[in-house]
Every structure is written in C-alpha cells, then in structure tokens.
Design an enzyme around this catalytic site. Structure first.
Site, PDB file in Angstrom:
ATOM      1  N   GLY A  80       5.169 -15.274 -43.725  1.00 55.00           N
ATOM      2  CA  GLY A  80       4.734 -14.232 -42.800  1.00 55.00           C
ATOM      3  C   GLY A  80       4.941 -14.676 -41.369  1.00 55.00           C
ATOM      4  O   GLY A  80       5.711 -15.593 -41.096  1.00 55.00           O
ATOM      5  N   GLY A 117       7.741 -22.648 -36.885  1.00 53.96           N
ATOM      6  CA  GLY A 117       6.744 -21.742 -37.463  1.00 53.96           C
ATOM      7  C   GLY A 117       5.699 -22.503 -38.257  1.00 53.96           C
ATOM      8  O   GLY A 117       5.496 -23.711 -38.085  1.00 53.96           O
ATOM      9  N   THR A 175      11.057 -16.408 -46.215  1.00 54.11           N
ATOM     10  CA  THR A 175      10.777 -17.819 -46.505  1.00 54.11           C
ATOM     11  C   THR A 175      10.553 -17.994 -48.007  1.00 54.11           C
ATOM     12  O   THR A 175      10.168 -17.059 -48.687  1.00 54.11           O
ATOM     13  CB  THR A 175       9.505 -18.212 -45.728  1.00 54.11           C
TER      14      THR A 175
END
Ligand code: ASP
Length: 333
Positions: free
Chosen positions: A250, A228, A198
């Site tokens: 993460g 997410g 990301t």
C-alpha cells in the site's frame, strides 16, 4: 483375529520418539499488491494469468513447508517466483523511478529469533529478497542501501540483473502517465490511484516458526532516493513467533508512520486478541481513518491466516493449516 492397527498414529509416534518433527499445521499467505483493482478493468484472460501465478507461488511455498523446510526458506522461494514475474511490481516487473531507473527494496524477518535483513535502493540485483536474506544471515547488519548493498551482494555472488532485464513497456507508459499528471498537479507526488503491486509472503512452518518477506520496486516516479515501507522492519514487514508474521502493501508513507506490521503483532501480543481482529482494526480503522490505502497478509502462531485490505482489491492467495487453497483479487470474493 488380527487387529488392524492404524498406520498414521504409529508413524507419528515413531517420528516423535526419534525427535523428528511432524509436518503439520503449516500455512502460507502471499500478496501481489493492493490498490485500485476492479473487475471491469481486467479481461478474464488477464485475471486468469494473475490467478495462475499466485497459485503457482503459494503452492510452491506450501510444498516446501510440507517437506519440513523452514518458514524463512518457504517465503524466500515464494517471493522469488513473484519477483521473476513481470506481472508484479518487484524484481523483473519493478516500476520506474522519476529518472527512468529502477530502485528495488526488500526485507525478510525470522520470527524464531527476530533476525532480519533489509535492502533499499538497489539497481542491479535480480532478486532483492535473496540479498535481504544474505544480509540477515551473513552480515552484522540489518539494513543496507544503494551502492554499499550492491558491493555486499557482489562479494557474495548474488545474481546480477542483465542489462535491460527490468525494461517493461507497460511500466514505462505508467511512468509517462504519472509524470504528466504530476506536471498538471492532478495527483500528489505520493499518488494513490494506482495498483501498488508489491509482493509479500508470510508462513508458519512445521516447527511452529513464522517468517515474513516483502519485495518491491516502490512507487512509480519516485524521486530523491525515496524508500517506502517494504524494507522497513516493523512498517511493511514483521515476524515474531510470539504473535504473528505480517507483510504489507500500500501507500508506504502511511505504513511507515503507523508502523503497521509491528503494530498488528503488538496488539496480538499485548491485547490478547487474535491476529485477524488486530489486522482488521489496523487496516480498516486506524489506517483508513488516516487516509492510508493498502492491505496486509498475516499468519499467526497457530497458523491462522488473514488478509484484510481497504482498497478495491488485493492480489492474494493462501493455503491454510487444513490445506485449503484460496486465491483472490477483488474485494468481497
Ligand atoms: N508499499 C510500497 C511502497 O510504498 C508500494 C506497494 O505496496 O506496492 O513502496
């Protein structure tokens, strides 16, 4: 004798008198994802390509800040560079869903007034961060998803991704690999042994305003419209001038459950601790103990930068208030 009057204080004084704000104490930090990143798995050439792209992006953002542009503008333009690169899991380089598609998420927040915009599950938008910003600036809402978000995008002439724009052989191989492991139950559906990839940016501008932006393709082989943390304000992205600006990368499920970005800023605000200590505590204690992998980039109200992570690496770069450039990939460098 003619006295040498130093020029700089004179300029500063005249700028202050004229109400112009002096471009000082600006800083910026970016990430390109955290995860299993080890030097032995990367060739020196690959490493150089990543470092060069990170430097290009952070330098562009810093130049904008030095020109007196807003933190919101700097993080948007910086993220666009990373979204346009196939190296990162955002925009062009987004990972594949289980069904072989791409569903992109992004968010942006302005620390000045806590305005925010977020988008989830869009499939045809070239730069999701521009859509997130449009939602923040031109809609009555904060969070749009899927078809509705795209309807809003086309209404405002947001750039479409051309057919095949997100095609990427290497990402497709990653999908096949994950699917195989899933079939043999070698990993859980929310697998963690991957480079997350990301992208994110946080900045402090010359007016003292903070902003944060995050953009992602999510996790390889995600299913059922999974979203997410990246577009969830407070989880993967947060900015408030009173404390700090945070962008995360993460294992999103943990970042949502632990409200990571907002928690770091709340600790700064209410515990009266510095942002570095707050971010270290959340990433290396709270999240680690819970089993959540990843990292954050943080800039505080004075412009101090910190970039903690609990994985073996995180693509990252920053330029601090003194103009010092830092670029890193692995832990301990
Ligand atoms: N946080 C992202 C997600 O869970 C993944 C990443 O950071 O690369 O969607």
């Amino acid at each position: 004798m003619k006295k040498n009057i130093p020029l700089v204080p004179l300029i500063l004084a005249s700028q202050l008198l004229s109400g112009q704000v002096v471009a000082e104490d600006v800083s910026i930090a970016i990430h390109g994802g955290a995860g299993t990143l080890k030097r032995e798995h990367m060739s020196p050439q690959q490493e150089a390509v990543y470092r060069q792209k990170l430097e290009e992006a952070v330098t562009l953002g810093h130049t904008l800040l030095k020109q007196g542009k807003s933190a919101v503008e700097a993080v948007t333009e910086t993220i666009k560079i990373l979204e346009d690169s196939p190296l990162f899991n955002a925009g062009r380089g987004a990972v594949y869903t289980y069904n072989g598609e791409h569903e992109l998420d992004a968010s942006i927040m302005d620390g000045k007034d806590r305005a925010a915009g977020a988008v989830a599950g869009v499939k045809h938008v070239k730069n999701p961060i521009t859509l997130a910003r449009l939602i923040m600036e031109k809609s009555d809402h904060v969070f749009l998803s899927g078809d509705g978000a795209e309807q809003f995008a086309w209404l405002h002439d947001i750039e479409r991704a051309s057919t095949g724009y997100f095609d990427n052989e290497q990402r497709y191989k990653q999908l096949l690999d994950v699917k195989e492991k899933l079939a043999f139950q070698q990993i859980s559906p929310v697998h963690t042994d991957y480079k997350f990839g990301t992208v994110g940016a946080v900045a402090r501008d010359s007016q003292g305003n903070l902003a944060a932006a995050t953009s992602t393709g999510g996790m390889t082989a995600k299913r059922y419209g999974r979203i997410g943390d990246s577009p969830v304000i407070g989880a993967g992205n947060f900015a408030d001038n009173q404390s700090c600006a945070v962008s995360a990368t993460g294992h999103g499920e943990f970042f949502i459950r632990y409200n990571v970005a907002a928690d770091i800023c709340a600790r700064v605000r209410y515990q009266n601790i510095d942002a570095k200590t707050a971010a270290d505590t959340v990433i290396n204690q709270v999240l680690k103990e819970a089993g959540g992998e990843g990292g954050v980039i943080v800039v505080d109200s004075k412009g101090a930068v910190s970039m903690p992570f609990n994985t073996s690496g995180m693509y990252r770069a920053s330029i601090d208030t003194k103009g010092k450039l830092t670029v890193g990939i692995f832990a301990g460098e």
